[in-house]
Scaffold this active site. Structure first.
Site: not given
Length: 579
Positions: A333, A192-193, A118, A92
């Protein structure tokens, strides 16, 4: 609550080891907290801070508005729409804004910029007159929000979130930000994580009476905050984060504060910027700052808590932090090429990856092409170094959604053909170098090679702008189990034979480290080396995102598809020994 019209955040003095103006813990239980160490100014601009002023607790209410446009997924045979492109996935992106009268609209635009992190759901929480208001929905940011919905999110402070789930329908109740009420008020959080001790923490909380509504590890954080005895609020966040293991970059919103926090290892990115009117902005990537015309100031440092209120920005150290281990896949990426991540240009990193491949794995060729979009910059670097023209040999369709229906007469490589169209005029009769960012399972690479050969290519040479992926990630990247990773099962020659290319080369890990120079030690290479900065202490770690059917009731152990088997650490061996 002060509004942006009446408050302009001041410019704060520089924080350096020689000018250590820090916010120290106000609770004796946090007396061990140390001042935050400032990274080298060669990498990041200097941080800013001011001293705090106390505010009394209020108890705001909150309202939630949601939508749920989930539709059935129809796809061909063995290609699931979530995995058809065989890439690691970021969970995310998060954003937080304080001090702008159009905070929710700026959040909306920032989430657009972070949409690549996301696509399964999006949400925004704003605060106005002491009330937290939330709108969340499943789908793209543009699907979830419109003018009428943004009008329902007034206020000069807001947080937002875009998310990705690993399997099954993207359950609405797991779409963040989450909002919870506890005895001192309400709090919204976007995360996020991924936590490697999620299962242990959840079991402990359930043992003490906590009731869980989702499978998200973010809900664990909210329970830890609610049960903390620390005062004031931001020390509750510190108290909760001391129990967390793994990766987290989070933004919290209360009735009068915006709080940003990053884990002590610094796995996931989180940056800070400022708009011309003084509004403070936090985001996962600098591309979000660029869109809303906010100036990038610095990263949120590993182990740092930043508290923003009407008196300014306060910085404190979350907990003792070792050398950072930032995710190298952000540069390979995940992040947009236009972003600055961990103090480095993503574009320049990828261009250098391609140059290294051209220097260390040269091959006679007529044209260099990329697997769009993430392979493009590395392909440009390869072509420039090799002195061979770069051309668009594969054209990506940007208009294919998650749902598609295949004709009854099965089409070979249907999923790839929907996304990529070969350009025969570029490929026919040519010796082609194809640059891609990574190979995970290898299934998509084999289809791409076949697609290029069918377009008339004489030779196909694959060049991969990352080292071979041999291990699962536990820190916020959705990777398959080690058994599914082709580089964990085969050597390079066996992979080449499997995908059907004439030659194959990966970016050497040693060359990657050499490129990073003095910063090499501050990156995480666990997926390439199998050496994990934070070792999992459980038999299984929750996958990024949610379980296959999060509507199930019962033990979380009984839900299939939601767990990744960990490698055998001493802690895991001890658990196995007692079974």
């Amino acid at each position: 609550m002060a509004t942006a019209a009446s408050t302009t955040l001041p410019h704060f003095p520089s924080l350096t080891p020689q000018n250590p103006t820090f916010l120290f813990p106000l609770n004796p239980s946090h007396a061990h907290l140390k001042p935050l160490f400032t990274p080298s100014p060669k990498t990041l601009p200097k941080p800013y801070l001011s001293l705090p002023s106390p505010h009394p607790h209020k108890k705001p209410s909150f309202t939630i508005l949601s939508q749920n446009p989930i539709s059935d997924l129809v796809c061909d045979g063995d290609e699931h729409p979530f995995t058809q492109f065989d890439k690691p996935r970021e969970e995310c992106g998060v954003v937080g804004i304080f001090g702008d009268p159009e905070a929710s609209r700026l959040c909306y635009l920032s989430l657009h910029a972070l949409q690549h992190r996301g696509q399964e759901g999006a949400g925004i929480v704003s605060v106005s007159n002491g009330v937290l208001q939330s709108i969340t929905g499943v789908g793209l940011v543009s699907d979830v929000f419109n003018q009428a919905k943004l009008d329902q999110l007034p206020g000069d402070c807001a947080i937002g979130h875009v998310r990705y789930s690993t399997a099954g329908a993207s359950m609405l109740k797991n779409v963040q930000p989450f909002v919870a009420s506890y005895r001192f008020g309400s709090v919204g959080v976007a995360h996020n994580g991924n936590l490697v001790n999620y299962k242990t923490l959840r079991a402990q909380l359930e043992e003490n009476g906590s009731i869980f509504n989702t499978s998200s590890d973010t809900e664990v954080v909210l329970h830890l905050i609610a049960t903390s005895k620390a005062r004031p609020f931001f020390l509750r966040i510190v108290d909760a984060c001391e129990k967390l293991e793994g990766a987290y970059s989070m933004v919290f919103l209360t009735e009068d504060k915006l709080v940003a926090v990053r884990d002590p290892i610094g796995f996931r990115p989180l940056v800070m910027g400022r708009r011309s009117n003084g509004a403070v902005v936090f985001a996962s990537e600098t591309c979000a700052l660029d869109l809303i015309e906010a100036t990038y100031e610095r990263e949120v440092y590993p182990g740092e808590v930043l508290v923003v209120d009407k008196d300014g920005v306060k910085s404190m150290c979350l907990m003792p932090h070792p050398e950072p281990k930032q995710c190298i896949f952000e540069h390979i990426y995940f992040s947009l090429p236009s972003s600055i991540v961990f103090g480095r240009s993503v574009y320049e990193s990828r261009h250098s990856f391609g140059e290294i491949l051209a220097a260390e794995a040269p091959v006679d060729c007529d044209v260099v092409i990329a697997v769009p979009d993430s392979g493009v910059v590395a392909a440009l670097g390869y072509a420039a170094k090799a002195g061979v023209p770069f051309q668009q040999g594969l054209i990506r369709s940007h208009y294919v959604g998650r749902t598609f229906i295949e004709p009854s007469q099965k089409i070979r490589d249907f999923g790839v053909k929907l996304k990529l169209a070969p350009v025969r005029g570029v490929l026919e009769g040519k010796r082609v170098v194809v640059v891609d960012d990574s190979i995970v399972r290898g299934t998509t690479s084999s289809k791409i090679v076949r697609l290029i050969r069918e377009a008339g290519a004489k030779e196909v040479h694959m060049r991969i702008a990352s080292p071979p992926i041999i291990g699962s990630c536990y820190y916020g990247v959705d990777t398959p189990s080690p058994e599914e990773l082709i580089s964990n099962r085969m050597n390079v020659e066996e992979i080449r034979d499997f995908i059907g290319s004439d030659s194959l080369a990966f970016l050497p890990l040693d060359s990657l480290r050499k490129l990073l120079g003095n910063d090499s030690g501050s990156f995480c290479y666990a997926c390439f080396s199998g050496k994990y900065p934070v070792e999992p202490k459980e038999l299984k770690v929750k996958r990024v995102g949610d379980f296959v059917d999060d509507g199930l009731n019962g033990s979380i152990d009984s839900i299939d598809g939601g767990w990744v088997q960990t490698h055998k650490t001493p802690e895991v061996e001890a658990i196995l020994g007692h079974q």
